[in-house]
Write a protein that holds these residues in place. Structure first.
Motif, PDB file in Angstrom:
ATOM      1  N   MET A 557       0.856  -1.189   0.000  1.00  0.00           N
ATOM      2  CA  MET A 557       0.000   0.000   0.000  1.00  0.00           C
ATOM      3  C   MET A 557       0.891   1.237   0.000  1.00  0.00           C
ATOM      4  O   MET A 557       1.949   1.251   0.632  1.00  0.00           O
ATOM      5  N   LEU A 558       0.471   2.272  -0.724  1.00  0.00           N
ATOM      6  CA  LEU A 558       1.162   3.552  -0.803  1.00  0.00           C
ATOM      7  C   LEU A 558       0.252   4.656  -0.281  1.00  0.00           C
ATOM      8  O   LEU A 558      -0.962   4.593  -0.441  1.00  0.00           O
ATOM      9  N   ALA A 559       0.872   5.634   0.342  1.00  0.00           N
ATOM     10  CA  ALA A 559       0.142   6.804   0.829  1.00  0.00           C
ATOM     11  C   ALA A 559       0.516   7.999  -0.038  1.00  0.00           C
ATOM     12  O   ALA A 559       1.687   8.393  -0.083  1.00  0.00           O
ATOM     13  N   GLN A 561       0.138  11.955  -0.686  1.00  0.00           N
ATOM     14  CA  GLN A 561      -0.197  13.197   0.010  1.00  0.00           C
ATOM     15  C   GLN A 561      -0.137  14.345  -0.982  1.00  0.00           C
ATOM     16  O   GLN A 561       0.635  14.327  -1.936  1.00  0.00           O
ATOM     17  N   GLY A 562      -0.979  15.365  -0.747  1.00  0.00           N
ATOM     18  CA  GLY A 562      -0.989  16.523  -1.626  1.00  0.00           C
ATOM     19  C   GLY A 562      -2.409  17.009  -1.860  1.00  0.00           C
ATOM     20  O   GLY A 562      -3.246  16.985  -0.942  1.00  0.00           O
ATOM     21  N   PRO A 563      -2.712  17.420  -3.070  1.00  0.00           N
ATOM     22  CA  PRO A 563      -4.069  17.909  -3.366  1.00  0.00           C
ATOM     23  C   PRO A 563      -5.131  16.840  -3.097  1.00  0.00           C
ATOM     24  O   PRO A 563      -4.883  15.640  -3.272  1.00  0.00           O
ATOM     25  N   LYS A 564      -6.297  17.274  -2.688  1.00  0.00           N
ATOM     26  CA  LYS A 564      -7.358  16.332  -2.338  1.00  0.00           C
ATOM     27  C   LYS A 564      -7.794  15.472  -3.510  1.00  0.00           C
ATOM     28  O   LYS A 564      -8.306  14.373  -3.335  1.00  0.00           O
ATOM     29  N   ALA A 565      -7.590  15.990  -4.717  1.00  0.00           N
ATOM     30  CA  ALA A 565      -8.044  15.230  -5.885  1.00  0.00           C
ATOM     31  C   ALA A 565      -7.287  13.922  -6.061  1.00  0.00           C
ATOM     32  O   ALA A 565      -7.805  12.978  -6.663  1.00  0.00           O
ATOM     33  N   VAL A 566      -6.067  13.809  -5.522  1.00  0.00           N
ATOM     34  CA  VAL A 566      -5.262  12.595  -5.744  1.00  0.00           C
ATOM     35  C   VAL A 566      -4.822  11.931  -4.453  1.00  0.00           C
ATOM     36  O   VAL A 566      -4.323  10.798  -4.488  1.00  0.00           O
ATOM     37  N   GLU A 567      -4.943  12.594  -3.311  1.00  0.00           N
ATOM     38  CA  GLU A 567      -4.399  12.001  -2.085  1.00  0.00           C
ATOM     39  C   GLU A 567      -5.266  10.828  -1.618  1.00  0.00           C
ATOM     40  O   GLU A 567      -6.424  10.683  -1.988  1.00  0.00           O
ATOM     41  N   GLY A 568      -4.633   9.963  -0.819  1.00  0.00           N
ATOM     42  CA  GLY A 568      -5.325   8.795  -0.287  1.00  0.00           C
ATOM     43  C   GLY A 568      -4.380   7.596  -0.232  1.00  0.00           C
ATOM     44  O   GLY A 568      -3.177   7.689  -0.532  1.00  0.00           O
ATOM     45  N   LEU A 569      -4.938   6.454   0.184  1.00  0.00           N
ATOM     46  CA  LEU A 569      -4.175   5.214   0.256  1.00  0.00           C
ATOM     47  C   LEU A 569      -4.426   4.395  -1.005  1.00  0.00           C
ATOM     48  O   LEU A 569      -5.574   4.083  -1.346  1.00  0.00           O
ATOM     49  N   TYR A 570      -3.358   4.036  -1.690  1.00  0.00           N
ATOM     50  CA  TYR A 570      -3.425   3.273  -2.925  1.00  0.00           C
ATOM     51  C   TYR A 570      -2.944   1.846  -2.631  1.00  0.00           C
ATOM     52  O   TYR A 570      -1.799   1.633  -2.215  1.00  0.00           O
ATOM     53  N   CYS A 579      -7.008   3.353  -5.742  1.00  0.00           N
ATOM     54  CA  CYS A 579      -7.588   4.118  -4.634  1.00  0.00           C
ATOM     55  C   CYS A 579      -9.025   4.504  -5.019  1.00  0.00           C
ATOM     56  O   CYS A 579      -9.276   4.999  -6.125  1.00  0.00           O
ATOM     57  N   GLN A 580      -9.952   4.292  -4.075  1.00  0.00           N
ATOM     58  CA  GLN A 580     -11.365   4.617  -4.315  1.00  0.00           C
ATOM     59  C   GLN A 580     -11.622   6.045  -3.857  1.00  0.00           C
ATOM     60  O   GLN A 580     -11.453   6.381  -2.684  1.00  0.00           O
ATOM     61  N   LYS A 581     -12.041   6.900  -4.799  1.00  0.00           N
ATOM     62  CA  LYS A 581     -12.342   8.304  -4.516  1.00  0.00           C
ATOM     63  C   LYS A 581     -13.799   8.565  -4.872  1.00  0.00           C
ATOM     64  O   LYS A 581     -14.136   8.870  -6.024  1.00  0.00           O
ATOM     65  N   ASP A 673       3.529   2.821   2.648  1.00  0.00           N
ATOM     66  CA  ASP A 673       2.683   2.726   3.835  1.00  0.00           C
ATOM     67  C   ASP A 673       2.692   1.319   4.425  1.00  0.00           C
ATOM     68  O   ASP A 673       2.754   1.163   5.636  1.00  0.00           O
ATOM     69  N   GLU A 674       2.633   0.303   3.576  1.00  0.00           N
ATOM     70  CA  GLU A 674       2.658  -1.086   4.052  1.00  0.00           C
ATOM     71  C   GLU A 674       3.370  -1.945   3.031  1.00  0.00           C
ATOM     72  O   GLU A 674       3.408  -1.626   1.841  1.00  0.00           O
TER      73      GLU A 674
END
Length: 800
Positions: A557-559, A561-570, A579-581, A673-674
């Motif tokens: 898993m990757l984390a 960070q940055g703009p909300k349009a792309v950030e999240g856990l992948y 990543c589900q957005k 991240d993991e």
């Protein structure tokens, strides 16, 4: 053997100086070399609890090895190398049956013995099972023949002019019981493993001055028929066989005991024969004998001195023959095989012998190893022979250090192709403390810097050094970088061999080059990724090694960070990360650039704002796009790099603005991240020996912190479960010890037995008997004593 691993360049990493072979492997090698004829001997040695290669094997272990060997033989697998080429006086271990002829007219009371069956011979085993043959050219001795005549006459009527021959003397002895119709019994061995061996006083007296005085003098025990001796039965039996038959076979490991016994018995013929066999041993077996001798040994000093002198001459000859493929290279092969199976105590004794300053053996061995390393620089075959770490395990650290500094002064540390010379990796790979390794590195680095500059002096002033050309400076830097890498591996290896915690506690003081420490951390991290526990190093070193391991682990898993349009856990999905957005799914994926293929629409378009030169140099891009879309659609982030972005401190990501032009986004970052569960489990095993609270204070990677925190939770849970299990066990033990609980258990057992009997009688019973048995069953189940006992046993705490 302890496990060893390889770094990215294929070098052996973090492996102990000496790896122990499994017990079963020793037996397999003996069977592979000796074949089926080994099996009866190995079984007999196991039953007699005899040592082989310093180990006492059980019969079950022998049978397991035999089964494995037979299975490999059926499939045509052959795993053992050819053994030592024997000499005329070196034979497989077997009990030699004397040549016997019928002498019933001389010994009418007993028939001549028959030779032992061939299947009773012990195995032909390497190294520890080597057998030597002691022979005497002057046997039979006149005094012994006269004694044999006396013994023969005492057994029955004989002719007065009887001429005793060697054959008659041989018939008086039978392996393994000893002499026939003895008038003396020698009790040999220690308590619990004692053997009774028959002999004749007259023949012993003719052979030994000690027994001549004992039996024919005015001593009180001259009439005794039972004599206890302190040597092993094998030693005593071999001495008697030599006396009665003129030759004997024995294990080379007890050859020294035979010499001591011959000296004590004053048996000169036996001592001379043992000495000749001692000197005629192959060189590796001479080392084996020496490794079993120490300052407390009772072997005569003259014999030990002669052995040391023989080894000295052998090593001197071997050093002069290394340039050609001959006996010297065969010696290296045999030494490597033997040292792999040599116990640590024997290696320590060898180091003691080689550390004696006044001994010429030390000088000869050092010269031999120096010649071997010099020849190995131009011979790949020799490098293969010298590479096993066992070939350094018997050398004292002082000798290794002298070898290293000799090469620093006389040999270059690099080859023409700017690779580290073989002697550098051999001298520094294991065997030194980390402090000494850094000292050797500094000496080599200083010598390299001194030889690289031009020798022309400016203005004749020796204090003024000329300016170096840029290409020469770059060459020196490349050389020293390769040297730092080699020594980084050596630091990691030594940390596994010995406790180097004090060295690693002060590594942050800047006394060690950072590049060297980085390579050491890479080696430690690679080993940890394979589940090997970290050695005794500082938490900061563990953090660096853990970061190296995580960078090579499989990402789960990757984390972002940055703009909300792309950030999240992948999370990994095959070769991509997803990543589900909300209603849409974003995918982080890597795309290789297809050079020369114009149909690749993904990379052959130029996004507005991206530097064309930088894009053209890129081998590929990491990009974020909507799942299922054939075209790049916003939101989008692009990294023009073929390297994995996570873990990099500074990664330049490009995002499109409102006008669709790409701009650098400094807030954009991707971190690990993991990692996968399998590799996380291996790393947790590596961290078990570390103090987690200290490590948690220095780790800065989210993945490393998660790993340590998960391990801390697992350890706390395991400790809690163990405490609960112990408390429950203590409670049950306390309850079972009470008299009330025991009384209730007896009542329950009695009722349960009666109920079982009723249930058995119910099978096949008629209606009337069945009703009667069921009524009896109900009375038992409702009995007050049974109900009370059942409740008492069901209570968790007997004290409540």
């Amino acid at each position: 053997m302890a496990a060893s691993y390889a770094d990215a360049d294929g070098r052996c990493v973090a492996s102990p100086a000496r790896a122990e072979q499994p017990r079963l492997q020793i037996l397999k090698q003996a069977l592979a070399q000796g074949g089926a004829k080994c099996i009866p001997g190995l079984r007999r040695w196991a039953k007699e609890k005899r040592q082989y290669r310093g180990e006492v094997f059980s019969l079950e272990e022998v049978e397991e090895a035999v089964a494995a060997w037979q299975a490999s033989k059926e499939t045509g697998a052959t795993t053992a190398e050819k053994g030592q080429t024997g000499q005329t006086d070196v034979t497989p271990p077997q009990v030699a049956a004397p040549a016997v002829q019928s002498v019933s007219r001389v010994l009418p009371c007993r028939k001549a013995p028959t030779p032992a069956p061939a299947e009773a011979k012990p195995a032909a085993v390497p190294w520890g099972g080597l057998r030597v043959t002691l022979r005497s050219k002057s046997w039979p001795w006149p005094l012994t023949l006269e004694a044999a005549k006396v013994v023969a006459q005492s057994m029955g009527p004989c002719h007065d002019n009887l001429k005793v021959s060697a054959d008659l003397l041989k018939t008086l002895f039978e392996v393994p019981d000893g002499a026939l119709h003895p008038d003396l019994v020698l009790v040999a061995g220690s308590s619990g493993h004692r053997s009774r061996i028959g002999a004749h006083k007259a023949i012993l007296a003719s052979f030994s001055d000690f027994f001549r005085l004992k039996f024919h003098g005015a001593y009180r025990d001259s009439a005794e028929s039972l004599v206890e001796v302190s040597w092993s039965p094998d030693v005593v039996r071999a001495a008697l066989q030599f006396l009665y038959t003129g030759s004997c076979e024995l294990d080379v490991a007890v050859l020294g005991d035979v010499m001591v016994m011959a000296d004590f018995w004053q048996a000169n013929e036996l001592a001379d024969a043992a000495a000749k066999s001692w000197y005629a041993l192959p060189m590796v077996h001479q080392l084996e004998v020496l490794s079993n001798l120490d300052e407390t040994s009772t072997v005569p000093k003259a014999m030990v001195g002669a052995l040391v002198e023989s080894l000295t001459l052998s090593f001197q000859r071997a050093a002069n023959e290394l340039i050609r493929d001959g006996p010297s290279r065969q010696l290296l092969r045999e030494m490597g095989d033997w040292l792999c199976h040599t116990p640590g105590a024997c290696l320590d004794r060898l180091k003691h012998w080689l550390s004696l300053e006044e001994e010429e053996l030390r000088v000869a061995v050092e010269h031999f190893m120096r010649s071997a390393l010099q020849a190995a620089n131009s011979s790949e075959d020799l490098r293969k022979l010298l590479r096993p770490r066992a070939l350094k395990s018997w050398l004292p650290p002082a000798m290794l250090q002298r070898l290293a500094f000799h090469f620093i002064e006389h040999e270059p540390a690099f080859k023409e192709e700017e690779q580290v010379a073989f002697w550098v990796t051999w001298c520094t790979s294991g065997g030194f403390s980390c402090d000494t390794l850094v000292e050797i590195y500094e000496a080599i680095a200083a010598a390299t810097n001194a030889r690289a500059p031009l020798l022309t002096l400016v203005g004749g002033d020796p204090k003024v050094a000329p300016a170096l050309p840029e290409d020469q400076v770059a060459r020196i830097q490349r050389l020293l970088m390769g040297l730092k890498r080699a020594f980084g591996v050596a630091l990691a290896e030594q940390s596994y061999v010995s406790d180097e915690s004090r060295f690693w506690q002060r590594w942050t003081q800047g006394t060690v080059p950072n590049d060297m420490l980085q390579h050491a951390a890479q080696c430690l991290g690679f080993s940890a990724l394979h589940g090997r526990p970290f050695p005794a190093v500082s938490p900061a070193v563990v953090r660096a090694a853990l970061s190296e391991a995580l960078a090579k682990a499989e990402v789960a898993m990757l984390a972002v960070q940055g703009p909300k349009a792309v950030e999240g856990l992948y999370q990994r999905k095959g070769q991509k990360f997803q990543c589900q957005k909300g209603q849409e799914t974003l995918m982080l994926m890597y795309t290789e650039q297809q050079t020369g293929k114009k149909d690749d629409k993904k990379l052959n378009i130029i996004w507005n704002g991206l530097p064309v030169d930088e894009w053209k140099k890129a081998k590929g891009i990491w990009s974020i796009q909507t799942a299922g879309s054939d075209e790049v659609t916003p939101p989008l982030a692009v990294l023009l790099s073929r390297q994995v972005p996570w873990g990099l401190a500074k990664s330049h990501w490009w995002l499109p603005d409102a006008e669709g032009r790409f701009k650098l986004e400094p807030s954009m970052a991707v971190e690990l991240d993991e990692i996968s569960d399998a590799e996380a489990s291996k790393l947790k095993h590596s961290l078990i020996s570390q103090h987690l609270p200290e490590l948690l204070e220095v780790v800065d990677s989210p993945a490393a912190r998660k790993l340590c925190q998960a391990l801390q939770r697992e350890r706390a849970e395991a400790e809690r479960a163990e405490r609960e299990k112990q408390n429950a066990s203590d409670a049950v033990r306390c309850e079972e010890d009470s008299s009330e609980w025991q009384q209730a258990a007896r009542v329950f057992d009695t009722a349960a037995a009666q109920l079982c009997q009723i249930l058995q009688e119910l099978q096949g019973a008629d209606a009337s008997i069945r009703r009667r048995l069921l009524a009896k069953k109900r009375r038992l189940e409702t009995d007050e004593n049974f109900v009370a006992a059942l409740k008492r046993l069901e209570r968790e705490d007997g004290r409540s």
